[in-house]
Design a protein around this motif. Structure first.
Motif: not given
Length: 71
Positions: A26-33, A57-71
């Motif tokens: 989504a319109d968020i900034s995320v990084g590995v980890g 991979p071809d034929g694989v549908a992407l899941k919905a958008k992600i959001g930032r977890a507040h944990v």
């Protein structure tokens, strides 16, 4: 412009093995980890970003958008 994707390790109780899923970023900034909140089935799950902008991979549908977890 290419769609930005994130490969997410989803924390699911009782699920054996590694669970990696590709999501649109989504319109968020995320990084590995980073912790993220993702839709998973009829619920939300906490996941960790393990890779960014991987080729889906071809034929694989992407899941919905992600959001930032507040944990």
């Amino acid at each position: 412009m290419a769609r930005r994707t994130a490969r997410i390790a989803v924390d699911l109780p009782g699920a054996p093995g590694e669970r990696l899923y590709d999501y649109l970023v989504a319109d968020i900034s995320v990084g590995v980890g980073d912790g993220v909140l993702v839709p998973f089935g009829g619920r939300r799950a906490i996941g960790i970003v393990v890779a960014l902008d991987q080729e889906t991979p071809d034929g694989v549908a992407l899941k919905a958008k992600i959001g930032r977890a507040h944990v």
